[in-house]
Design an enzyme around this catalytic site. Sequence first.
Site, short mmCIF file in Angstrom:
data_model
loop_
_atom_site.label_atom_id
_atom_site.label_comp_id
_atom_site.label_asym_id
_atom_site.label_seq_id
_atom_site.Cartn_x
_atom_site.Cartn_y
_atom_site.Cartn_z
N LYS A 1 -2.31 25.08 20.10
CA LYS A 1 -1.58 25.08 21.37
C LYS A 1 -0.34 24.19 21.29
O LYS A 1 0.55 24.30 22.14
CB LYS A 1 -2.48 24.61 22.51
CG LYS A 1 -3.54 25.63 22.94
CD LYS A 1 -4.29 25.14 24.16
CE LYS A 1 -5.34 26.13 24.63
NZ LYS A 1 -6.54 26.12 23.77
N PHE B 1 -11.24 25.74 33.71
CA PHE B 1 -11.45 25.14 35.02
C PHE B 1 -12.74 25.70 35.62
O PHE B 1 -13.02 26.89 35.52
CB PHE B 1 -10.29 25.48 35.96
CG PHE B 1 -9.04 24.69 35.73
CD1 PHE B 1 -8.98 23.66 34.80
CD2 PHE B 1 -7.89 24.97 36.45
CE1 PHE B 1 -7.81 22.93 34.59
CE2 PHE B 1 -6.72 24.25 36.26
CZ PHE B 1 -6.67 23.23 35.34
N CYS C 1 -9.72 29.52 31.40
CA CYS C 1 -9.22 29.44 30.02
C CYS C 1 -10.28 29.74 28.97
O CYS C 1 -10.00 29.73 27.77
CB CYS C 1 -8.60 28.08 29.78
SG CYS C 1 -7.32 27.70 31.00
N GLU D 1 -12.81 16.12 24.60
CA GLU D 1 -13.18 17.02 23.50
C GLU D 1 -13.37 16.25 22.20
O GLU D 1 -14.27 16.56 21.42
CB GLU D 1 -12.12 18.11 23.34
CG GLU D 1 -12.56 19.20 22.38
CD GLU D 1 -11.57 20.36 22.27
OE1 GLU D 1 -11.86 21.32 21.53
OE2 GLU D 1 -10.50 20.29 22.92
N HIS E 1 -9.83 23.20 21.82
CA HIS E 1 -9.21 23.65 23.07
C HIS E 1 -7.89 22.91 23.23
O HIS E 1 -6.89 23.52 23.59
CB HIS E 1 -10.15 23.41 24.24
CG HIS E 1 -9.65 23.96 25.53
ND1 HIS E 1 -9.38 25.30 25.71
CD2 HIS E 1 -9.35 23.35 26.71
CE1 HIS E 1 -8.94 25.50 26.95
NE2 HIS E 1 -8.90 24.33 27.56
N HIS F 1 -0.37 27.09 26.08
CA HIS F 1 -1.70 27.46 26.56
C HIS F 1 -1.65 28.84 27.19
O HIS F 1 -1.06 29.03 28.25
CB HIS F 1 -2.18 26.42 27.56
CG HIS F 1 -3.63 26.53 27.92
ND1 HIS F 1 -4.45 27.55 27.44
CD2 HIS F 1 -4.42 25.76 28.70
CE1 HIS F 1 -5.66 27.39 27.92
NE2 HIS F 1 -5.67 26.31 28.69
#
Length: 409
Positions: A331, A395, A159, A310, A299, A336
């Site tokens: 998002k 990831f 991502c 975060e 994010h 996403h």
Amino acid sequence: MVVTGLGAVSPVGNDVESTWSALLQGRSGAAPITKFDPAKLSVRFACEVKGFDALQYIDRKESRRYDLFAQFALGAAAQAMVQAGFENGVPEPERAGVVIGSGIGGMQTYEENCAAFILKGPDRVSPFFVPMFIPDIAAGLVSIRYGARGPNFATVSACASSAHAIGESFRMVQQGTADVMITGGSEAAITGLTVAAFSNMRALSSRNDDPATASRPFDLDRDGFVLGDGAGMVVLESLEHAEARGATILGELLGYAASGDAHHITSPPDDGHGAKAAMKLAMADGDIDPSRVGYINAHGTSTPQGDVAETSAVKGVFGERASQLIFGSTKSMTGHLLGGAGALEFIVSLLVATRGKIPPTINQFTPDPACDLPSAPNQMVERAVDVALSNSFGFGGHNATIAVGAFKK
């Protein structure tokens, strides 16, 4: 480093302006899946791109030979190149490059050809299978379309893919390797196999009864992200090159940094140390005092652990001043986009810094004490922003932060 072209294909609009308008209105792109029959899946909704006409950008023959993720990339690139004044190609091909990120590549093509191989035999595998599904093909096709013979490759970091693509393009222009870079990211991963995989790892929201409220970053009752498709593309140039040709400058890329968590294959560390490093280093790269930052495009995927980590990272970087920022997640509306997320959110961050409007984080119903930073909950905010940061994490522990602002001579 300046931006002279923007292009977007998203779950809430098929160009930059329609996407921006939908985001300011707080419109969700989540709805029941229509690309295939999701009846056997436990999660049956996503943020699909709606009404995209590939034939605006490519011919019918090409549309049969290009996976949807590549079609999205070509569409967004065409928009950006027209805005930049390069619709007929680049004048100095060796000084123009292409870097496009994709976390997965041609998943629909992969899934269809695997099924053909297993059910019908090897003769039924398409001869275009490999060039259709490999993640780097979007960069190759855009390069061919516009005659760009400079650096040409793909970034694959889950991502964070398209944030890395833009950041590495920034570096190449900075270092003099190229004058112009066409860069961004694209993803078309809403397929049965992908939805099943993310669902089985419990990464997705399961609110089939109310998709529009399923993506709720920072909300106490968040239960996972909503999968989205789309692309974001930008044209980056050195200031000297842009001014020499009389280009309209849309904004400035001020700083970039990447870091690694070295922690876990999918989960971030509780203190967000990798995210913290990326933000600090991006500001240092651009010689940006933290007091100049007014907005962070998080994010913010709507996962229980990720949003807390975060938030912790932002507090660790900005201290008491974190409560004066707007730390929002678009998002909540787009879902996403995986490898395409960073590029679309770079565009959003640039528009925030140049237009003085901040999209809301929708679906804020129950405040989470662990995610207590201002997020423009459910309502657009008008506020001048000097510098905006865009965070992207993938990831494997891949982190990237990009700093943007209005161009100041």
